[in-house]
Design a protein around this motif. Structure first.
Motif, mmCIF file in Angstrom:
data_model
loop_
_atom_site.group_PDB
_atom_site.id
_atom_site.type_symbol
_atom_site.label_atom_id
_atom_site.label_comp_id
_atom_site.label_asym_id
_atom_site.label_seq_id
_atom_site.Cartn_x
_atom_site.Cartn_y
_atom_site.Cartn_z
ATOM 1 N N LEU A 285 0.773 -1.240 -0.065
ATOM 2 C CA LEU A 285 0.031 0.150 0.195
ATOM 3 C C LEU A 285 1.032 1.357 -0.027
ATOM 4 C CD1 LEU A 285 -2.756 -1.545 2.372
ATOM 5 C CD2 LEU A 285 -3.157 -0.609 0.065
ATOM 6 N N HIS A 286 2.123 0.944 0.048
ATOM 7 C CA HIS A 286 3.056 2.461 -0.068
ATOM 8 C C HIS A 286 2.954 2.884 -1.553
ATOM 9 C CE1 HIS A 286 6.304 0.233 -1.942
ATOM 10 N NE2 HIS A 286 6.629 1.228 -2.351
ATOM 11 N N ASP A 287 2.562 2.118 -2.446
ATOM 12 C CA ASP A 287 2.568 2.611 -3.734
ATOM 13 C C ASP A 287 0.845 3.097 -3.974
ATOM 14 O OD1 ASP A 287 2.051 2.776 -6.714
ATOM 15 O OD2 ASP A 287 3.605 1.420 -7.026
ATOM 16 N N PRO A 288 0.596 4.286 -4.428
ATOM 17 C CA PRO A 288 -0.642 4.840 -4.750
ATOM 18 C C PRO A 288 -1.370 4.549 -5.649
ATOM 19 C CG PRO A 288 0.895 6.550 -5.212
ATOM 20 C CD PRO A 288 1.829 5.369 -4.493
ATOM 21 N N THR A 289 -0.824 3.550 -6.538
ATOM 22 C CA THR A 289 -1.583 2.921 -7.809
ATOM 23 C C THR A 289 -2.030 1.598 -7.279
ATOM 24 O OG1 THR A 289 0.265 3.596 -9.289
ATOM 25 C CG2 THR A 289 -1.151 1.731 -10.069
ATOM 26 N N VAL A 290 -1.420 1.141 -6.118
ATOM 27 C CA VAL A 290 -2.367 -0.091 -5.481
ATOM 28 C C VAL A 290 -3.603 0.524 -4.510
ATOM 29 C CG1 VAL A 290 -2.217 -1.766 -3.637
ATOM 30 C CG2 VAL A 290 -0.154 -1.296 -5.269
ATOM 31 N N VAL A 291 -4.716 0.221 -5.031
ATOM 32 C CA VAL A 291 -5.919 0.829 -4.428
ATOM 33 C C VAL A 291 -6.412 -0.117 -3.212
ATOM 34 C CG1 VAL A 291 -7.696 -0.306 -5.966
ATOM 35 C CG2 VAL A 291 -8.329 1.794 -4.773
ATOM 36 N N SER A 292 -6.013 -1.384 -3.431
ATOM 37 C CA SER A 292 -6.632 -2.514 -2.397
ATOM 38 C C SER A 292 -5.855 -3.672 -2.475
ATOM 39 C CB SER A 292 -8.012 -2.637 -2.398
ATOM 40 O OG SER A 292 -8.747 -3.234 -1.271
ATOM 41 N N VAL A 293 -5.627 -4.338 -1.249
ATOM 42 C CA VAL A 293 -4.822 -5.563 -1.276
ATOM 43 C C VAL A 293 -5.929 -6.677 -0.999
ATOM 44 C CG1 VAL A 293 -3.126 -6.892 -0.044
ATOM 45 C CG2 VAL A 293 -2.644 -4.537 -0.585
ATOM 46 N N VAL A 294 -6.078 -7.701 -1.541
ATOM 47 C CA VAL A 294 -7.185 -8.660 -1.305
ATOM 48 C C VAL A 294 -6.539 -9.690 -0.324
ATOM 49 C CG1 VAL A 294 -8.389 -10.523 -2.121
ATOM 50 C CG2 VAL A 294 -8.221 -8.368 -3.581
ATOM 51 N N THR A 295 -7.045 -9.933 0.878
ATOM 52 C CA THR A 295 -6.576 -10.788 1.839
ATOM 53 C C THR A 295 -7.754 -11.662 2.322
ATOM 54 O OG1 THR A 295 -5.393 -11.306 3.860
ATOM 55 C CG2 THR A 295 -6.407 -9.230 3.707
ATOM 56 N N GLY A 296 -7.655 -13.071 2.547
ATOM 57 C CA GLY A 296 -8.625 -13.758 3.016
ATOM 58 C C GLY A 296 -8.196 -14.181 4.437
ATOM 59 N N ALA A 297 -9.369 -14.370 4.992
ATOM 60 C CA ALA A 297 -9.224 -14.931 6.587
ATOM 61 C C ALA A 297 -10.434 -16.079 6.778
ATOM 62 C CB ALA A 297 -9.170 -13.764 7.228
ATOM 63 N N SER A 298 -10.007 -17.043 7.178
ATOM 64 C CA SER A 298 -11.009 -17.994 7.916
ATOM 65 C C SER A 298 -11.236 -17.983 9.437
ATOM 66 C CB SER A 298 -10.540 -19.611 7.498
ATOM 67 O OG SER A 298 -9.196 -19.684 8.001
ATOM 68 N N LYS A 299 -10.511 -17.164 10.076
ATOM 69 C CA LYS A 299 -10.633 -17.047 11.562
ATOM 70 C C LYS A 299 -10.631 -15.492 11.685
ATOM 71 C CE LYS A 299 -8.518 -21.305 13.035
ATOM 72 N NZ LYS A 299 -8.603 -21.980 11.812
ATOM 73 N N ILE A 300 -11.226 -15.214 12.758
ATOM 74 C CA ILE A 300 -11.485 -13.595 12.943
ATOM 75 C C ILE A 300 -10.244 -13.076 13.590
ATOM 76 C CG2 ILE A 300 -12.420 -12.151 14.950
ATOM 77 C CD1 ILE A 300 -15.296 -13.520 14.434
ATOM 78 N N ASN A 301 -9.422 -13.898 14.530
ATOM 79 C CA ASN A 301 -8.218 -13.406 14.603
ATOM 80 C C ASN A 301 -7.034 -13.101 13.779
ATOM 81 O OD1 ASN A 301 -7.981 -16.259 14.559
ATOM 82 N ND2 ASN A 301 -6.068 -16.100 15.818
ATOM 83 N N HIS A 302 -7.011 -13.933 12.864
ATOM 84 C CA HIS A 302 -6.325 -13.694 11.508
ATOM 85 C C HIS A 302 -6.699 -12.382 10.811
ATOM 86 C CE1 HIS A 302 -5.429 -18.183 11.030
ATOM 87 N NE2 HIS A 302 -4.981 -17.657 11.699
ATOM 88 N N LEU A 303 -7.848 -12.094 10.723
ATOM 89 C CA LEU A 303 -8.529 -10.815 10.200
ATOM 90 C C LEU A 303 -8.054 -9.595 11.025
ATOM 91 C CD1 LEU A 303 -10.800 -9.865 7.996
ATOM 92 C CD2 LEU A 303 -12.135 -9.774 9.817
ATOM 93 N N GLU A 304 -8.269 -9.931 12.105
ATOM 94 C CA GLU A 304 -7.838 -8.649 12.995
ATOM 95 C C GLU A 304 -6.247 -8.330 12.922
ATOM 96 O OE1 GLU A 304 -11.345 -8.882 16.278
ATOM 97 O OE2 GLU A 304 -9.496 -10.098 16.589
ATOM 98 N N ASP A 305 -5.562 -9.500 12.737
ATOM 99 C CA ASP A 305 -4.107 -9.363 12.814
ATOM 100 C C ASP A 305 -3.724 -8.719 11.478
ATOM 101 O OD1 ASP A 305 -1.746 -9.825 14.268
ATOM 102 O OD2 ASP A 305 -1.291 -11.392 12.381
#
Length: 329
Positions: A285-305
């Motif tokens: 995300l340090h590059d302004p051309t990158v609008v979003s990063v897709v990341t999956g999570a099967s557990k809530i603690n992974h998402l929060e991390d």
């Protein structure tokens, strides 16, 4: 009855795709893994709703996500209809067509018939009238880019998609299809590509420059290189490690050499009060051309991390140079 968190946008980091009206959360929720036929509905529902409560309003799907094809869209559709339908105007729901969808010649790639039929199936499974971004999931070597562009343009005009994206297209293919989109006045906004600290192929290809010059954006998938850019392998890597095709080349110098690099990167992360995964997400995300990063999570603690990555998105020039030196040696 689900009621969304009233403070869901309090700490949300939202970015704009080029000069378009499309805005996305810095982290989007991907349904590539863990949401197929063998997924537990209750667990999936919890993590999807928690993502929205934490300000993640973009959900990234594809026809082939499963297993089996269509399964992740069906799962998301069930969660959407039961909980998220009242919030449709806030959500960015995306899907893609082009990989291994159904038997026969039209179950792959990006012909007009394939793209139109696939979207109809996706909308039905998810219970939607339209998607916010519809992607051609991969370049079709046997169909003219003009046909693909015209099909995607007609889909927008039919009201079944608001914006158009492409995925896994290189710089030359992107530049050519942008030319057709401009002629048609198609609302093309993003290319979604595999990109992370280890996998710099799109930099070498010139894709980031092509998108930036045309005021378009990149959505990065595979940000953690299939778990390589986490603390999972800091103590070593076994023979059973499986890597997605888009990241396989990062092990070219051997696993021991890669583990050494990962530990050096981890030292930089620790100095930033981040773990390796958080720094890897922030780096994209340090590059302004990158609008979003897709990341999956099967557990809530992974998402929060993962979301803690957004607490420190600034990099010094020294940090960026150090990261490049480690990765590119």
């Amino acid at each position: 009855m689900y009621k969304a968190n009233d403070d869901r946008y309090e700490n949300a980091v939202v970015r704009r795709a080029g000069n378009s009206g499309l805005q996305l959360p810095a982290l989007s929720f991907g349904l590539w893994h863990s949401f197929g036929d063998d997924a537990n509905y209750g667990d999936s529902e919890k993590v999807i709703l928690k993502a929205f409560d934490l300000g993640i309003f973009s959900f990234d799907n594809a026809y082939n996500y499963g297993p089996s094809a269509g399964a992740a869209e069906r799962m998301f559709g069930e969660v959407y209809r039961a909980n998220l339908k009242p919030y449709r105007d806030e959500l960015v729901i995306t899907t893609k067509a082009g990989f291994n969808m159904w038997p026969g010649p039209y179950g792959n790639f990006s012909s007009k018939k394939t793209l139109v039929n696939a979207l109809d199936g996706s909308l039905k499974r998810m219970g939607l009238d339209y998607v916010d971004i519809y992607y051609s999931h991969r370049f079709d070597p046997n169909t003219s880019l003009e046909e693909t562009a015209e099909a995607l343009d007609e889909i927008v005009r039919s009201g079944k998609a608001l914006y158009i994206g492409i995925s896994n297209y290189n710089a030359a293919q992107t530049a050519e299809i942008i030319k057709y989109f401009k002629e048609l006045h198609t609302p093309f906004v993003v290319n979604q590509a595999s990109y992370n600290m280890l996998n710099r192929g799109i930099e070498e290809d010139g894709l980031l420059d092509t998108l930036s010059q045309n005021n378009k954006a990149l959505v990065a998938y595979g940000p953690l290189a299939e778990g390589l850019l986490t603390d999972k392998y800091l103590d070593g890597m076994g023979d059973d490690v499986k890597i997605h095709w888009s990241n396989e080349f990062v092990i070219k110098h051997g696993k021991d050499e890669l583990v050494k690099k990962l530990n050096e990167l981890n030292d930089i992360a620790k100095n930033r009060n981040q773990n390796l995964a958080q720094m890897s997400l922030a780096w994209l995300l340090h590059d302004p051309t990158v609008v979003s990063v897709v990341t999956g999570a099967s557990k809530i603690n992974h998402l929060e991390d993962n979301l803690k990555a957004l607490n420190n998105l600034d990099f010094t020039s020294d940090e960026l140079a150090q990261i490049d030196k480690i990765v590119k040696e």
